[in-house]
Design an enzyme around this catalytic site. Structure first.
Site, PDB file in Angstrom:
ATOM      1  CB  CYS A 174      -7.063   5.430 -12.572  1.00 39.20           C
ATOM      2  SG  CYS A 174      -5.308   5.670 -12.840  1.00 39.20           S
ATOM      3  NE  ARG A 217      -7.033   6.317   0.864  1.00 41.90           N
ATOM      4  CZ  ARG A 217      -7.742   7.439   0.962  1.00 41.90           C
ATOM      5  NH1 ARG A 217      -8.173   8.054  -0.117  1.00 41.90           N
ATOM      6  NH2 ARG A 217      -8.025   7.941   2.143  1.00 41.90           N
ATOM      7  CE1 TYR A 254      -1.323   4.563   3.760  1.00 48.49           C
ATOM      8  CE2 TYR A 254       0.439   3.204   4.647  1.00 48.49           C
ATOM      9  CZ  TYR A 254      -0.827   3.325   4.119  1.00 48.49           C
ATOM     10  OH  TYR A 254      -1.607   2.212   3.948  1.00 48.49           O
ATOM     11  NE  ARG A 256      -3.452   0.947   0.390  1.00 46.75           N
ATOM     12  CZ  ARG A 256      -4.347   1.560   1.134  1.00 46.75           C
ATOM     13  NH1 ARG A 256      -5.070   0.897   1.996  1.00 46.75           N
ATOM     14  NH2 ARG A 256      -4.547   2.863   1.034  1.00 46.75           N
TER      15      ARG A 256
END
Length: 126
Positions: free
Chosen positions: A75, A90, A108, A7
């Site tokens: 996307c 994200r 992040y 992520r």
């Protein structure tokens, strides 16, 4: 080899084509470097953006990285939730790796650190 999700998220200050592409490029490069990812290891990439990111497809930034033009990418819009983080990009990268779940470094950046402060890695600059 295991199939793992990596992520990442980043926020932008303004919704311009240049800023969307530069921020996405930065995010991808940090995800790739931190997890030692090669394009051939990647099954697919999902990128979501908040409603206020409309001036560029973030996938363009990934496809511009040498060797990454054939990685499947999609996307999409992020859910619109009251009081959610705005101007956010994200990424969910699906990767074949020998790393265990706890070894994956999720990235992040900018205001997106608020999404998962428990996963943000401390650096010498913190």
């Amino acid at each position: 080899m295991q199939f793992r999700g990596v992520r990442g998220a980043i926020t932008i200050k303004e919704d311009t084509e240049t800023e969307v592409l530069q921020a996405t490029d930065r995010l991808f490069r940090e995800m790739i470097e931190a997890n030692e990812i090669e394009p051939e290891q990647v099954a697919s990439v999902f990128i979501s953006v908040t409603d206020d990111v409309t001036n560029a497809f973030p996938a363009r930034a990934m496809r511009a990285i040498d060797g990454w033009s054939y990685v499947p990418v999609m996307c999409m819009k992020e859910m619109s939730v009251p009081n959610a983080l705005q101007k956010c990009i994200r990424v969910m990268m699906h990767v074949n790796t020998r790393k265990g779940q706890r070894e994956i470094q999720h990235i992040y950046l900018e205001k997106a650190v608020s999404l998962r402060p428990d996963l943000v890695k401390k650096t010498n600059h913190d």
